[in-house]
Design an enzyme around this catalytic site. Structure first.
Site, PDB file in Angstrom:
ATOM      1  N   ILE A  10       0.833  -1.212   0.000  1.00  0.00           N
ATOM      2  CA  ILE A  10       0.000   0.000   0.000  1.00  0.00           C
ATOM      3  C   ILE A  10       0.864   1.258   0.000  1.00  0.00           C
ATOM      4  O   ILE A  10       0.543   2.238  -0.626  1.00  0.00           O
ATOM      5  CB  ILE A  10      -0.931   0.079   1.238  1.00  0.00           C
ATOM      6  CG1 ILE A  10      -1.613  -1.241   1.547  1.00  0.00           C
ATOM      7  CG2 ILE A  10      -1.949   1.189   1.059  1.00  0.00           C
ATOM      8  CD1 ILE A  10      -2.418  -1.207   2.840  1.00  0.00           C
ATOM      9  N   GLU A  12       4.793   3.319   1.602  1.00  0.00           N
ATOM     10  CA  GLU A  12       5.979   3.387   2.455  1.00  0.00           C
ATOM     11  C   GLU A  12       5.647   4.349   3.575  1.00  0.00           C
ATOM     12  O   GLU A  12       5.407   5.527   3.310  1.00  0.00           O
ATOM     13  CB  GLU A  12       7.176   3.956   1.681  1.00  0.00           C
ATOM     14  CG  GLU A  12       7.657   3.126   0.520  1.00  0.00           C
ATOM     15  CD  GLU A  12       8.459   1.913   0.948  1.00  0.00           C
ATOM     16  OE1 GLU A  12       8.624   1.695   2.155  1.00  0.00           O
ATOM     17  OE2 GLU A  12       8.902   1.180   0.049  1.00  0.00           O
ATOM     18  N   TYR A  15       7.619   4.286   9.419  1.00  0.00           N
ATOM     19  CA  TYR A  15       8.383   3.242  10.112  1.00  0.00           C
ATOM     20  C   TYR A  15       8.699   2.027   9.254  1.00  0.00           C
ATOM     21  O   TYR A  15       9.428   1.147   9.665  1.00  0.00           O
ATOM     22  CB  TYR A  15       7.628   2.803  11.371  1.00  0.00           C
ATOM     23  CG  TYR A  15       7.368   3.953  12.303  1.00  0.00           C
ATOM     24  CD1 TYR A  15       8.390   4.458  13.104  1.00  0.00           C
ATOM     25  CD2 TYR A  15       6.126   4.569  12.359  1.00  0.00           C
ATOM     26  CE1 TYR A  15       8.181   5.531  13.938  1.00  0.00           C
ATOM     27  CE2 TYR A  15       5.902   5.648  13.193  1.00  0.00           C
ATOM     28  CZ  TYR A  15       6.929   6.125  13.980  1.00  0.00           C
ATOM     29  OH  TYR A  15       6.720   7.193  14.804  1.00  0.00           O
ATOM     30  N   GLY A  16       8.117   1.945   8.090  1.00  0.00           N
ATOM     31  CA  GLY A  16       8.379   0.777   7.256  1.00  0.00           C
ATOM     32  C   GLY A  16       7.340   0.632   6.169  1.00  0.00           C
ATOM     33  O   GLY A  16       6.526   1.523   5.944  1.00  0.00           O
ATOM     34  N   VAL A  18       4.054  -0.766   4.207  1.00  0.00           N
ATOM     35  CA  VAL A  18       2.699  -1.171   4.595  1.00  0.00           C
ATOM     36  C   VAL A  18       2.107  -2.051   3.485  1.00  0.00           C
ATOM     37  O   VAL A  18       2.173  -1.693   2.311  1.00  0.00           O
ATOM     38  CB  VAL A  18       1.795   0.062   4.830  1.00  0.00           C
ATOM     39  CG1 VAL A  18       0.449  -0.353   5.394  1.00  0.00           C
ATOM     40  CG2 VAL A  18       2.467   1.075   5.757  1.00  0.00           C
ATOM     41  N   LYS A  33       2.116  -3.646   8.859  1.00  0.00           N
ATOM     42  CA  LYS A  33       3.164  -2.628   8.832  1.00  0.00           C
ATOM     43  C   LYS A  33       4.446  -3.273   9.329  1.00  0.00           C
ATOM     44  O   LYS A  33       4.553  -3.638  10.501  1.00  0.00           O
ATOM     45  CB  LYS A  33       2.740  -1.463   9.722  1.00  0.00           C
ATOM     46  CG  LYS A  33       3.598  -0.253   9.557  1.00  0.00           C
ATOM     47  CD  LYS A  33       2.990   0.953  10.241  1.00  0.00           C
ATOM     48  CE  LYS A  33       1.862   1.556   9.453  1.00  0.00           C
ATOM     49  NZ  LYS A  33       1.404   2.843   9.992  1.00  0.00           N
ATOM     50  N   ASP A 126       2.970  12.925  15.743  1.00  0.00           N
ATOM     51  CA  ASP A 126       3.282  13.061  14.315  1.00  0.00           C
ATOM     52  C   ASP A 126       1.993  12.987  13.491  1.00  0.00           C
ATOM     53  O   ASP A 126       1.917  12.285  12.492  1.00  0.00           O
ATOM     54  CB  ASP A 126       4.270  11.960  13.891  1.00  0.00           C
ATOM     55  CG  ASP A 126       4.827  12.198  12.491  1.00  0.00           C
ATOM     56  OD1 ASP A 126       4.915  13.377  12.071  1.00  0.00           O
ATOM     57  OD2 ASP A 126       5.152  11.210  11.812  1.00  0.00           O
TER      58      ASP A 126
HETATM   59  P1  AMP Z   1       2.085   5.320   7.564  1.00  0.00           P
HETATM   60  O1  AMP Z   1       3.210   4.501   8.113  1.00  0.00           O
HETATM   61  O2  AMP Z   1       0.917   5.318   8.506  1.00  0.00           O
HETATM   62  O3  AMP Z   1       2.494   6.687   7.108  1.00  0.00           O
HETATM   63  O4  AMP Z   1       1.566   4.512   6.289  1.00  0.00           O
HETATM   64  C1  AMP Z   1       1.904   4.783   4.953  1.00  0.00           C
HETATM   65  C2  AMP Z   1       0.673   4.690   4.087  1.00  0.00           C
HETATM   66  O5  AMP Z   1       0.116   3.380   4.170  1.00  0.00           O
HETATM   67  C3  AMP Z   1      -0.430   5.650   4.566  1.00  0.00           C
HETATM   68  O6  AMP Z   1      -0.359   6.891   3.939  1.00  0.00           O
HETATM   69  C4  AMP Z   1      -1.700   4.915   4.216  1.00  0.00           C
HETATM   70  O7  AMP Z   1      -2.164   5.286   2.927  1.00  0.00           O
HETATM   71  C5  AMP Z   1      -1.307   3.446   4.213  1.00  0.00           C
HETATM   72  N1  AMP Z   1      -1.817   2.813   5.460  1.00  0.00           N
HETATM   73  C6  AMP Z   1      -1.268   2.862   6.686  1.00  0.00           C
HETATM   74  N2  AMP Z   1      -1.999   2.189   7.582  1.00  0.00           N
HETATM   75  C7  AMP Z   1      -3.065   1.700   6.901  1.00  0.00           C
HETATM   76  C8  AMP Z   1      -4.232   0.935   7.259  1.00  0.00           C
HETATM   77  N3  AMP Z   1      -4.435   0.537   8.523  1.00  0.00           N
HETATM   78  N4  AMP Z   1      -5.114   0.662   6.292  1.00  0.00           N
HETATM   79  C9  AMP Z   1      -4.916   1.078   5.026  1.00  0.00           C
HETATM   80  N5  AMP Z   1      -3.866   1.792   4.617  1.00  0.00           N
HETATM   81  C10 AMP Z   1      -2.942   2.106   5.538  1.00  0.00           C
END
Ligand code: AMP
Length: 291
Positions: A10, A12, A15-16, A18, A33, A126
Site C-alpha cells: 500500500i 511506504e 516506520y516501514g 505497509v 506494517k 506526528d
Molecule cells: P504510515 O506509516 O501510517 O504513514 O503509512 C503509509 C501509508 O500506508 C499511509 O499513507 C496509508 O495510505 C497506508 N496505510 C497505513 N496504515 C493503513 C491501514 N491501517 N489501512 C490502510 N492503509 C494504511
C-alpha cells in the site's frame, strides 16, 4: 506470519512498508506494517515492544485498531485494521472542493480520537493527513498512535525521505523535549485549516527556519512575555518581530465564524495556552452537529 497472505503493497510509511493482507483464519482484510529496525541495533527494544503491546488495548472507533504484534529477532510486524484511504488521498480525489459538513464531521472524529488517547496518556506526536485514515462510510481513524514514543519522534521516513514539518508546533521546532497533549492539538488545527481548504496546507515550510517564519508571519512572533520560557528552549533563536496578521482568517475563507474561533485556539503559539481536545469538542462550532 503464515497466518497472513500479502495482497499488495500500500505504501511506504514512516516506520516501514505497509501491505494489504488477508488473515487466512478469519478472511479479514488487514494492513501489515513491517517496522524496519536499525541493522546495528539488537532487534526490537524491549521497552518499545512493551509499549506497543499496550496499544493493543487502545480500542476506540476513531483509532485504527492494532490487532496483533508479531516479532522475530530482527523485525516486527504490526497488524492493523484495514482502512480504504488516507486523508491526503481523499484530498486528491475531491478536486479542490470539500463539503464543510464533511470537514466538521472529520474534525469531530479526529478530536474524539485524540481525546480518547490523551485521556489514556498517549500522545501521537506526528499527526498529519497521511495518518488519518478514512473508510467508505465516512469514518475517520487516527493511525500510528503511540509509535513515536516507542521509536522516537520521526526525522526521516523508512524511505530516507525527510518527514514533513508542516504539522509541528513551534515549541517542538524550537527543540522542546517535554511533550504534552498540546503537540497534537496544534497538528489538529493545521489539519483543520487544510481540510476546509480542500487540501491546501496551512504552513508548508521547507525547513525548520522557514516553518517557524511561516507560522510567525501569520500569528505573530512570540516573546518571553507572551510565552514565558520561550528563550530557554534548546534550539531557540530570535526571529524578526512579525505582528500578528489581523486578517489571518483570510487564509480559511470557507470557514464559519465559529470554525475560525476554534482554529484560532488550536493554533496558539504558546503551548500552555493552546486548547485541549476535551475543550475543543465542547466548542460552539460543533453546536449544530449531530453525531
Ligand atoms: P504510515 O506509516 O501510517 O504513514 O503509512 C503509509 C501509508 O500506508 C499511509 O499513507 C496509508 O495510505 C497506508 N496505510 C497505513 N496504515 C493503513 C491501514 N491501517 N489501512 C490502510 N492503509 C494504511
Amino acid at each position: 506470519m503464515h497466518k497472513y497472505e500479502k495482497i499488495e503493497k500500500i505504501g511506504e510509511g514512516t516506520y516501514g512498508t505497509v501491505f494489504k493482507a488477508k488473515n487466512l483464519e478469519t478472511m479479514e482484510i488487514v494492513a501489515l506494517k513491517r517496522v524496519r529496525l536499525d541493522q546495528d541495533d539488537e532487534g526490537v527494544p524491549s521497552s518499545a515492544l512493551r509499549e506497543i503491546c499496550l496499544l493493543k488495548e487502545l480500542k476506540h472507533r476513531n483509532i485504527v485498531r492494532l490487532h496483533d504484534v508479531l516479532h522475530s529477532e530482527r523485525n516486527m510486524t504490526l497488524v492493523f485494521e484495514y482502512c480504504d484511504q488516507d486523508l491526503k488521498k481523499y484530498f486528491d480525489t475531491c478536486g479542490g472542493v470539500i463539503d464543510q459538513q464533511v470537514v466538521k464531521s472529520f474534525m469531530y472524529q479526529m478530536l474524539k480520537g485524540l481525546q480518547f488517547c490523551h485521556n489514556h496518556n498517549i500522545l501521537h506526536r506526528d499527526l498529519k493527513p497521511q495518518n488519518l485514515l478514512i473508510n467508505k462510510n465516512g469514518e475517520l481513524k487516527l493511525a500510528d498512535f503511540g509509535l513515536a514514543r516507542s521509536f522516537g519522534i520521526p526525522v526521516r521516513c523508512y524511505s530516507a525521505e525527510v518527514v514533513t514539518l508542516w504539522y509541528r508546533p513551534p515549541d517542538v521546532l524550537f527543540g522542546a523535549k517535554l511533550y504534552s497533549t498540546s503537540i497534537d492539538t496544534w497538528s489538529a488545527g493545521c489539519i483543520f485549516a487544510e481540510m476546509t481548504n480542500a487540501g491546501a496546507p496551512l504552513f508548508p515550510g521547507n525547513d525548520v527556519d522557514d516553518q517557524l517564519k511561516k507560522i510567525f508571519k501569520l500569528l505573530g512572533t512570540p516573546t518571553e512575555q507572551s510565552w514565558p520560557g520561550l528563550t530557554k528552549l534548546p534550539d531557540y533563536k530570535p526571529f524578526p518581530p512579525y505582528p500578528p496578521n489581523s486578517m489571518w482568517y483570510h487564509v480559511v475563507p470557507q470557514l464559519s465564524a465559529e470554525g475560525r474561533d476554534l482554529l484560532a485556539q488550536l493554533i496558539i503559539v504558546n503551548p500552555n495556552k493552546r486548547m485541549l481536545a476535551d475543550e475543543a469538542l465542547q466548542h460552539q462550532y460543533f453546536a449544530d452537529f449531530a453525531t
